[in-house]
Design a protein around this motif. Sequence first.
Motif, PDB file in Angstrom:
ATOM      1  N   SER A  26       0.830  -1.204   0.000  1.00 50.59           N
ATOM      2  CA  SER A  26       0.000   0.000   0.000  1.00 50.59           C
ATOM      3  C   SER A  26       0.868   1.259   0.000  1.00 50.59           C
ATOM      4  CB  SER A  26      -0.962   0.003   1.180  1.00 50.59           C
ATOM      5  OG  SER A  26      -0.244   0.038   2.395  1.00 50.59           O
ATOM      6  N   ILE A  27       2.007   1.232   0.677  1.00 47.56           N
ATOM      7  CA  ILE A  27       2.906   2.387   0.676  1.00 47.56           C
ATOM      8  C   ILE A  27       3.482   2.592  -0.716  1.00 47.56           C
ATOM      9  CG2 ILE A  27       5.103   3.249   1.554  1.00 47.56           C
ATOM     10  CD1 ILE A  27       4.442   1.855   4.204  1.00 47.56           C
ATOM     11  N   VAL A  28       3.932   1.521  -1.334  1.00 50.34           N
ATOM     12  CA  VAL A  28       4.504   1.614  -2.681  1.00 50.34           C
ATOM     13  C   VAL A  28       3.437   2.077  -3.667  1.00 50.34           C
ATOM     14  CG1 VAL A  28       5.518   0.296  -4.571  1.00 50.34           C
ATOM     15  CG2 VAL A  28       6.313  -0.074  -2.229  1.00 50.34           C
ATOM     16  N   THR A  29       2.251   1.545  -3.551  1.00 56.02           N
ATOM     17  CA  THR A  29       1.153   1.948  -4.430  1.00 56.02           C
ATOM     18  C   THR A  29       0.829   3.424  -4.233  1.00 56.02           C
ATOM     19  OG1 THR A  29       0.232  -0.279  -4.338  1.00 56.02           O
ATOM     20  CG2 THR A  29      -1.240   1.476  -5.082  1.00 56.02           C
ATOM     21  N   PHE A  30       0.794   3.858  -2.974  1.00 57.40           N
ATOM     22  CA  PHE A  30       0.512   5.257  -2.677  1.00 57.40           C
ATOM     23  C   PHE A  30       1.517   6.173  -3.365  1.00 57.40           C
ATOM     24  CE2 PHE A  30       1.521   8.935  -0.006  1.00 57.40           C
ATOM     25  CZ  PHE A  30       0.319   9.611  -0.072  1.00 57.40           C
ATOM     26  N   PHE A  31       2.814   5.903  -3.191  1.00 54.77           N
ATOM     27  CA  PHE A  31       3.833   6.765  -3.785  1.00 54.77           C
ATOM     28  C   PHE A  31       3.832   6.680  -5.314  1.00 54.77           C
ATOM     29  CE2 PHE A  31       5.675   6.778   0.520  1.00 54.77           C
ATOM     30  CZ  PHE A  31       5.747   8.145   0.677  1.00 54.77           C
ATOM     31  N   SER A  32       3.484   5.543  -5.835  1.00 55.72           N
ATOM     32  CA  SER A  32       3.370   5.414  -7.282  1.00 55.72           C
ATOM     33  C   SER A  32       2.248   6.308  -7.808  1.00 55.72           C
ATOM     34  CB  SER A  32       3.110   3.961  -7.646  1.00 55.72           C
ATOM     35  OG  SER A  32       2.881   3.826  -9.014  1.00 55.72           O
ATOM     36  N   GLU A  33       1.121   6.313  -7.112  1.00 51.23           N
ATOM     37  CA  GLU A  33      -0.004   7.147  -7.511  1.00 51.23           C
ATOM     38  C   GLU A  33       0.295   8.632  -7.301  1.00 51.23           C
ATOM     39  OE1 GLU A  33      -3.364   5.622  -5.419  1.00 51.23           O
ATOM     40  OE2 GLU A  33      -3.396   3.764  -6.564  1.00 51.23           O
ATOM     41  N   VAL A  34       1.015   8.961  -6.226  1.00 47.93           N
ATOM     42  CA  VAL A  34       1.389  10.352  -5.987  1.00 47.93           C
ATOM     43  C   VAL A  34       2.261  10.865  -7.119  1.00 47.93           C
ATOM     44  CG1 VAL A  34       2.815  11.852  -4.530  1.00 47.93           C
ATOM     45  CG2 VAL A  34       1.164  10.299  -3.480  1.00 47.93           C
ATOM     46  N   ARG A  35       3.235  10.074  -7.501  1.00 47.92           N
ATOM     47  CA  ARG A  35       4.124  10.482  -8.596  1.00 47.92           C
ATOM     48  C   ARG A  35       3.343  10.649  -9.898  1.00 47.92           C
ATOM     49  NH1 ARG A  35      10.094   9.154  -9.497  1.00 47.92           N
ATOM     50  NH2 ARG A  35      10.389   9.943 -11.590  1.00 47.92           N
ATOM     51  N   SER A  36       2.415   9.732 -10.148  1.00 42.19           N
ATOM     52  CA  SER A  36       1.595   9.824 -11.351  1.00 42.19           C
ATOM     53  C   SER A  36       0.750  11.104 -11.349  1.00 42.19           C
ATOM     54  CB  SER A  36       0.693   8.594 -11.447  1.00 42.19           C
ATOM     55  OG  SER A  36      -0.245   8.733 -12.469  1.00 42.19           O
ATOM     56  N   GLU A  37       0.137  11.421 -10.208  1.00 36.19           N
ATOM     57  CA  GLU A  37      -0.702  12.616 -10.125  1.00 36.19           C
ATOM     58  C   GLU A  37       0.125  13.890 -10.222  1.00 36.19           C
ATOM     59  OE1 GLU A  37      -4.044  12.916 -10.140  1.00 36.19           O
ATOM     60  OE2 GLU A  37      -4.080  10.760 -10.465  1.00 36.19           O
ATOM     61  N   LEU A  38       1.314  13.905  -9.609  1.00 32.95           N
ATOM     62  CA  LEU A  38       2.157  15.095  -9.661  1.00 32.95           C
ATOM     63  C   LEU A  38       2.660  15.371 -11.081  1.00 32.95           C
ATOM     64  CD1 LEU A  38       4.235  14.938  -6.372  1.00 32.95           C
ATOM     65  CD2 LEU A  38       2.442  16.562  -6.983  1.00 32.95           C
ATOM     66  N   SER A  39       2.783  14.347 -11.875  1.00 34.41           N
ATOM     67  CA  SER A  39       3.210  14.570 -13.262  1.00 34.41           C
ATOM     68  C   SER A  39       2.104  15.225 -14.086  1.00 34.41           C
ATOM     69  CB  SER A  39       3.644  13.252 -13.904  1.00 34.41           C
ATOM     70  OG  SER A  39       2.522  12.409 -14.100  1.00 34.41           O
ATOM     71  N   LYS A  40       0.859  15.154 -13.628  1.00 30.08           N
ATOM     72  CA  LYS A  40      -0.272  15.759 -14.336  1.00 30.08           C
ATOM     73  C   LYS A  40      -0.491  17.225 -13.963  1.00 30.08           C
ATOM     74  CE  LYS A  40      -2.730  11.353 -14.275  1.00 30.08           C
ATOM     75  NZ  LYS A  40      -3.920  10.667 -13.746  1.00 30.08           N
ATOM     76  N   VAL A  41       0.159  17.687 -12.910  1.00 26.72           N
ATOM     77  CA  VAL A  41      -0.062  19.042 -12.412  1.00 26.72           C
ATOM     78  C   VAL A  41       0.551  20.064 -13.366  1.00 26.72           C
ATOM     79  CG1 VAL A  41       0.499  20.653 -10.540  1.00 26.72           C
ATOM     80  CG2 VAL A  41      -0.124  18.291 -10.008  1.00 26.72           C
ATOM     81  N   THR A  42      -0.188  21.132 -13.614  1.00 26.50           N
ATOM     82  CA  THR A  42       0.339  22.255 -14.378  1.00 26.50           C
ATOM     83  C   THR A  42       0.855  23.271 -13.370  1.00 26.50           C
ATOM     84  OG1 THR A  42      -1.314  21.907 -16.097  1.00 26.50           O
ATOM     85  CG2 THR A  42      -0.199  24.030 -16.068  1.00 26.50           C
ATOM     86  N   TRP A  43       2.174  23.345 -13.226  1.00 22.74           N
ATOM     87  CA  TRP A  43       2.783  24.217 -12.235  1.00 22.74           C
ATOM     88  C   TRP A  43       2.835  25.637 -12.788  1.00 22.74           C
ATOM     89  CZ3 TRP A  43       3.204  22.155  -7.628  1.00 22.74           C
ATOM     90  CH2 TRP A  43       3.285  20.770  -7.528  1.00 22.74           C
ATOM     91  N   PRO A  44       2.600  26.642 -11.930  1.00 27.78           N
ATOM     92  CA  PRO A  44       2.646  28.030 -12.405  1.00 27.78           C
ATOM     93  C   PRO A  44       4.072  28.463 -12.726  1.00 27.78           C
ATOM     94  CG  PRO A  44       2.310  27.963 -10.036  1.00 27.78           C
ATOM     95  CD  PRO A  44       2.241  26.547 -10.526  1.00 27.78           C
ATOM     96  N   LYS A  45       4.180  29.420 -13.636  1.00 26.06           N
ATOM     97  CA  LYS A  45       5.482  29.976 -14.007  1.00 26.06           C
ATOM     98  C   LYS A  45       5.942  30.942 -12.914  1.00 26.06           C
ATOM     99  CE  LYS A  45       5.375  27.962 -17.989  1.00 26.06           C
ATOM    100  NZ  LYS A  45       5.793  26.615 -17.931  1.00 26.06           N
TER     101      LYS A  45
END
Length: 84
Positions: A26-45
């Motif tokens: 569950s920890i590994v799955t959590f961090f895998s999903e966190v990384r996936s979601e963070l790659s979708k974020v549009t960060w401000p300039k």
Amino acid sequence: MISQLVKLVPCLRAKYLLQFTPSMKSIVTFFSEVRSELSKVTWPKRNEIVRLTLIVFLISGAIGLYVGGLDFLFTKILTLVITK
């Protein structure tokens, strides 16, 4: 340690997850999903961050002056009422 785990997550495959205990999965799955979601974020300039930060400072200052002015006014009024 967490940053190392996050770096390892993309390398892990389902067959390797079977070797972990359920809580570790569950920890590994959590961090895998966190990384996936963070790659979708549009960060401000940077310029947008600076502009919005200045807006927040200006509005906070204006509200502070307004509340401070009201406090000063009410203090003067209360002082006049009490001293009479």
